[in-house]
Each structure stands twice: as structure tokens, then as C-alpha cells.
Design a protein around this motif. Structure first.
Motif, PDB file in Angstrom:
ATOM      1  N   UNK A 253       0.986  -0.786  -0.219  1.00 27.00           N
ATOM      2  CA  UNK A 253      -0.420  -0.327   0.161  1.00 27.00           C
ATOM      3  C   UNK A 253       1.174   1.516   0.165  1.00 27.00           C
ATOM      4  N   UNK A 254      -0.285   2.499  -0.696  1.00 23.15           N
ATOM      5  CA  UNK A 254       0.751   3.613  -0.213  1.00 23.15           C
ATOM      6  C   UNK A 254       1.024   4.060   0.975  1.00 23.15           C
ATOM      7  N   UNK A 255       0.656   3.595   1.986  1.00 24.48           N
ATOM      8  CA  UNK A 255       0.910   4.299   3.088  1.00 24.48           C
ATOM      9  C   UNK A 255       1.476   3.863   4.165  1.00 24.48           C
ATOM     10  N   UNK A 256       2.342   2.531   2.901  1.00 23.06           N
ATOM     11  CA  UNK A 256       2.779   1.582   4.002  1.00 23.06           C
ATOM     12  C   UNK A 256       4.304   1.982   4.302  1.00 23.06           C
ATOM     13  N   UNK A 257       5.016   1.239   5.831  1.00 21.29           N
ATOM     14  CA  UNK A 257       5.759   1.424   6.586  1.00 21.29           C
ATOM     15  C   UNK A 257       6.835   0.210   5.877  1.00 21.29           C
ATOM     16  N   UNK A 258       7.775   0.830   5.129  1.00 18.29           N
ATOM     17  CA  UNK A 258       8.776  -0.662   4.488  1.00 18.29           C
ATOM     18  C   UNK A 258      10.000  -0.490   5.473  1.00 18.29           C
ATOM     19  N   UNK A 259      10.388  -2.073   5.814  1.00 18.38           N
ATOM     20  CA  UNK A 259      11.687  -2.073   6.054  1.00 18.38           C
ATOM     21  C   UNK A 259      12.807  -2.850   5.181  1.00 18.38           C
ATOM     22  N   UNK A 260      14.036  -3.115   6.124  1.00 13.75           N
ATOM     23  CA  UNK A 260      15.137  -3.296   5.519  1.00 13.75           C
ATOM     24  C   UNK A 260      14.852  -4.560   4.827  1.00 13.75           C
ATOM     25  N   UNK A 261      14.654  -5.351   3.303  1.00 17.44           N
ATOM     26  CA  UNK A 261      14.201  -6.954   3.372  1.00 17.44           C
ATOM     27  C   UNK A 261      16.312  -7.590   3.553  1.00 17.44           C
ATOM     28  N   UNK A 262      15.232  -8.864   2.784  1.00 19.88           N
ATOM     29  CA  UNK A 262      16.594  -9.852   2.811  1.00 19.88           C
ATOM     30  C   UNK A 262      16.280 -10.509   0.933  1.00 19.88           C
ATOM     31  N   UNK A 263      18.090 -10.144   0.890  1.00 18.00           N
ATOM     32  CA  UNK A 263      18.114 -10.864  -0.212  1.00 18.00           C
ATOM     33  C   UNK A 263      18.960 -12.163  -0.520  1.00 18.00           C
ATOM     34  N   UNK A 264      18.627 -12.264  -1.548  1.00 13.11           N
ATOM     35  CA  UNK A 264      19.130 -13.678  -1.788  1.00 13.11           C
ATOM     36  C   UNK A 264      19.192 -13.995  -3.639  1.00 13.11           C
ATOM     37  N   UNK A 265      19.747 -15.199  -3.853  1.00 16.53           N
ATOM     38  CA  UNK A 265      20.109 -14.895  -5.512  1.00 16.53           C
ATOM     39  C   UNK A 265      19.194 -16.436  -5.901  1.00 16.53           C
ATOM     40  N   UNK A 266      18.631 -16.105  -7.370  1.00 12.13           N
ATOM     41  CA  UNK A 266      17.749 -16.731  -7.805  1.00 12.13           C
ATOM     42  C   UNK A 266      17.585 -17.411  -9.349  1.00 12.13           C
TER      43      UNK A 266
END
Length: 497
Positions: A253-266
Motif C-alpha cells: 500500500x501507498x501508506x505502508x512503512x517499508x523495512x530492510x529486505x532479505x536478499x537472495x540469489x535465484x
């Protein structure tokens, strides 16, 4: 950006996860534009460093004593351990060194990943210990007293599905058959888990990674993180900041607060599991007047019916109900299962022959098995999301505030023939139930699982025990699909009733 989410009356915050693809990056030091392959290579170098340290931590603490210490929740000084896994491991003094030059945040990610794995194995350790403590005389068939004893020996065992205990019993029996004795604990029964090549950026701070949502384009986010410029960095100069633009999925959503993601290779690409927090309606615990009942089937995967509870206590149905049919998808699923079984049988035959000239064929078969397994996994995932979305849409259309779902997630089918038992047992009920909870929470609808016992036994109109027949035009032939009430005369589909 502010991490505090403003909430209105009747709202609560909820954290979800979305997948995204990082297509390119920019090296801030040199200004070089990193292609998808170049970015994946640098992320892979960092993930290899983290995976190596994570494996060392797991190898050193994969035992009953250390797992019990971590699960106990207290350090040697009696202080409560933090909820973050990496902080808990540091409080216990469980650290790891690296031969190359890495900053402290890279070590944090390794400790976080190892700590989560060590915390999650505690439940399996208690389960296996309980099964071993009261081993039955006949592992294939426990008596009633033996079932009571094993449930008493497992923490929370009175609510544990029988299929979970049976599967662990079969695992221990297989170990005993191969080694001539039963295992001591789960750490002898299971090897150290394989370490995934991923970066848990949530364990880091601004000195390693930061993410910001664009104020101009709300569908974009900028991720900055430090990555090595070589596989074995020797100095801090071998680490540079890289900017990566992420296109947010439409589910965020546009009003969501995003957090640091998890990165992986695929597939040679950098993919992210992006966590975000957003407001949703609060779920009512009581006071429901309109409910949607969901029943499982085989060819008719889901059957639903809505009902209303009136003030005087009377319950009336709303409409004729609906059914989610997925015969075509299920037929493809069964076809892929048969292909997979044939490929595995041929691979086992090559292994028994032990002919070096067949190694190339065996490698080809192994790659084909991987591809078929990926197709089955993708098909099951798509089917689970589709079925869950359909059920939640039915609840929204009926104005229901609660969904009652028959709890068959751990059912092991039996007594219906080998093919039918396999078809029933491989239905993705657990995935559908999980996805249904996820989607229902978005619109403030509660999902309640109910015991399956007698859900299809009684008439929905007068509660008389039903007679089950093969079809409506064959009322004298015993079966399971069609139900007839001898009391009030109601008849209809068993699942929908």
C-alpha cells in the motif's frame, strides 16, 4: 523516514512481505552502473561470506545443551536474552571470526541466521525426545495408552496432530533400520541444516544498509548497502556503497512503512523479500453475526456456505453456497507427480547399477527432476493463492466477519486405495489455510479452524444423522458425495451441507 505508523480508530498495524526483483545498481564510489549479473555476483560474494560464518556457528552449537541454553531465555548472569537472535548469541558469547575483512554488521547477519535456526530446532528436539522417551512396542500401531503417554511426554502434545508424531516415528524407525539402534536426539537424527545464501539486512543498521521510499514515485524505493568488490576483501577499501532501485509490487500500500529486505540469489538475479507494515481493520473476537463456512473436497477443492445468526438465536443460510472447482489444475498436478515418481524410480535404478557410464544420464535425470519439482511447487503455490483469494472474496461478498475452516491441514488419508490416498494427502490444505489467514487479515475477517469430527455427519437443517449416497439419482447405492436426511428430507452435496 519515520517508522511510526499512524493508526485510526478501529485499525491495527500488520507486517507482511512482498517479493521484488533488483535489476541493476550503481556503485557510489566509481559511478559504475552494475548490470543484473554484476550486481548478483557482488551480492553473492557477500552472501558466501555470511553463509560461511553461519555454517561455522551452527556446527559449533548444533547440540542439545546449547539449544536448551538459547531456548531458556537467560544468559549466564541470569539476565533475559534479547528477542533479536544476533543480540542473544552475543550475550551468550557465541561469535565467529572471518579470515577476510568484514565489518561487524556482516557478522550480525550470520549470527541472526544461525540464531533463528537454533531457536527453531528446539521444538523438533522436544518432539523427538518425547517420541523416544515412550517408544511403542509396535511403531506401526500405537495403543491408546501409548498415544496418551507420548502426548504427555511432548510439550503441548495434547494439541499436536497425530500425523506429526507418526512421521517422526517413521523417521526414527528408518534411522534404526540403517544404524541398528535408535538415535539419541534430533541432532543425531538430522544433520546440521544447509545454510541458505542470503543477506538478512534486518539485522543491520544504517552503517551497512538503508532503505527509503521515494516521495516522488511511491512505487519506487532506494536501497543502499555495502557490498564487496572482490570475493575475498582484505581491507575496508574493498567494500563500497551500492544504490539499488526497487520497484514495489502493487500489493504494497501507498501508506505502508517499508523495512530492510532479505536478499537472495535465484536464477542469476537478485531477489528481495521486502517486509512492510501497514494499517488494517481490527479483527473482532466476538459478536459475529454473519459467518462463512468452508469445507474441503477433492475434485471440488472448497465448498462454502454463508449463514446469519439472528438475535433470537436462529441461524439461517444466505443463498445456496458456492464451490471452488480445480479439476484441471489438479489433473496437471497428478500428472506431474506421476512423472516425478517415474524419474525417481529410474534414478534409483541407475544408482543400484553403479555403472560410471550412466553418470551423464543420471545427471540429466537429476536436472529434469529439479525442473519437475519446481513446476509442481509453482503450481501448488498458484493453486493455494487462488483458492484462498476465492474463499476470502466469498466472505466479503456475503458480508461475513468470520470464516470457519475445517482443520484438515495434517490429515493423512487412508482406506481409499493407493492412488486416492496420495491425491488426498498431497492437497495443499496447509498452504491454503495460511494464505487464507493472510488475505482475510487484510480486510479484518477472522479465520477460525474447527475440528473436522462430525462436520459432514449431521443435517444442516435439523441436525439428524445423514445418509450418504453415491449420487442423487442413485439413492440406494452407498457412497460419500451426496447426503440425504431421513428426518426432514433435506438432501444436497455432502461438503456444501
Amino acid at each position: 523516514m519515520s517508522r511510526k505508523l499512524p493508526l485510526a480508530d478501529g485499525e491495527t498495524c500488520r507486517t507482511a512481505c512482498a517479493r521484488a526483483l533488483i535489476r541493476s545498481g550503481v556503485d557510489e564510489k566509481t559511478g559504475e552502473v552494475l548490470t543484473c549479473a554484476a550486481l548478483a555476483e557482488r551480492v553473492g560474494w557477500c552472501a558466501d561470506l555470511v553463509a560461511g560464518m553461519t555454517g561455522a556457528l551452527l556446527d559449533g552449537h548444533w547440540n542439545t545443551s546449547d539449544v536448551d541454553t538459547l531456548a531458556g531465555g537467560q544468559d549466564p548472569g541470569g539476565r533475559k536474552l534479547p528477542s533479536n537472535a544476533w543480540m542473544a548469541l552475543r550475550r551468550l558469547g557465541w561469535t565467529v571470526s572471518c579470515e577476510v575483512k568484514v565489518n561487524d554488521r556482516i557478522v550480525r547477519m550470520a549470527q541472526e541466521q544461525a540464531g533463528r535456526a537454533l531457536r527453531s530446532v528446539k521444538w523438533r528436539a522436544d518432539l523427538v525426545a518425547g517420541v523416544l522417551a515412550v517408544w511403542p512396542e509396535d511403531p506401526n500401531k500405537r495403543t491408546g495408552e501409548e498415544w496418551d503417554a507420548v502426548r504427555a511426554a511432548i510439550p503441548g502434545g495434547e494439541h499436536l496432530p497425530s500425523s506429526v508424531i507418526r512421521s517422526r516415528t517413521r523417521q526414527i524407525t528408518s534411522f534404526e533400520r540403517n544404524h541398528g539402534r535408535r538415535p539419541v536426539d534430533v541432532f543425531e537424527l538430522e544433520p546440521t541444516p544447509r545454510v541458505a545464501r542470503m543477506l538478512l539486512l534486518a539485522a543491520c543498521d544504517g552503517q551497512q544498509a538503508a532503505i527509503e521510499r521515494s516521495a516522488i514515485e511511491p512505487t519506487k524505493a532506494l536501497l543502499r548497502l555495502q557490498l564487496p568488490t572482490r570475493p575475498s576483501p582484505q581491507t575496508y577499501r574493498d567494500w563500497t556503497w551500492v544504490e539499488c532501485s526497487i520497484t514495489l509490487p502493487p500489493t504494497v500500500p501507498a501508506n505502508a512503512v517499508i523495512h530492510l529486505p532479505t536478499l537472495h540469489i535465484a536464477g542469476g538475479k537478485v531477489r528481495t523479500d521486502l517486509a512492510y507494515t501497514h494499517p488494517v481493520p481490527k479483527i473482532q473476537r466476538t459478536g459475529h453475526t454473519v459467518a462463512l463456512g468452508v469445507d474441503w473436497g477433492l475434485n471440488t477443492l472448497l465448498s462454502t456456505g454463508a449463514a446469519r445468526l439472528h438475535d433470537e438465536g436462529q441461524i439461517t443460510d444466505l443463498g445456496a453456497g458456492a464451490q471452488f472447482r480445480a479439476a484441471g489444475v489438479l489433473a496437471k498436478q497428478y500428472r506431474l507427480r506421476r512423472i516425478s515418481e517415474r524419474l525417481h524410480a529410474k534414478t534409483d535404478h541407475y544408482d543400484r547399477l553403479a555403472d560410471p557410464s550412466l553418470d551423464s544420464r543420471a545427471a540429466t535425470l537429476a536436472e529434469e527432476i529439479r525442473r519437475v519439482s519446481a513446476r509442481r511447487s509453482n503450481l501448488n503455490d498458484a493453486l493455494a493463492w487462488s483458492a484462498a483469494r476465492w474463499a476470502v472474496d466469498q466472505a466479503v461478498a456475503a458480508g461475513a466477519t468470520v470464516i470457519y475452516l475445517e482443520d484438515l491441514r495434517s490429515m493423512e488419508a487412508g482406506g481409499m486405495g493407493r492412488t486416492q490416498n496420495t491425491r488426498l494427502s498431497q492437497t495443499v490444505r496447509g498452504q491454503i489455510a495460511d494464505h487464507m489467514r493472510h488475505l482475510a487479515a487484510e480486510v479484518g475477517i477472522a479465520v477460525v479452524t474447527v475440528p473436522p469430527r462430525n462436520t459432514s455427519k449431521h443435517c444442516p437443517a435439523c441436525l439428524t444423522s445423514l445418509r450418504h449416497r453415491k449420487a442423487p439419482d442413485r439413492p440406494t447405492v452407498p457412497g460419500w458425495k451426496w447426503a440425504i436426511c431421513p428426518g426432514c428430507g433435506w438432501q444436497g452435496d455432502r461438503d456444501q451441507g
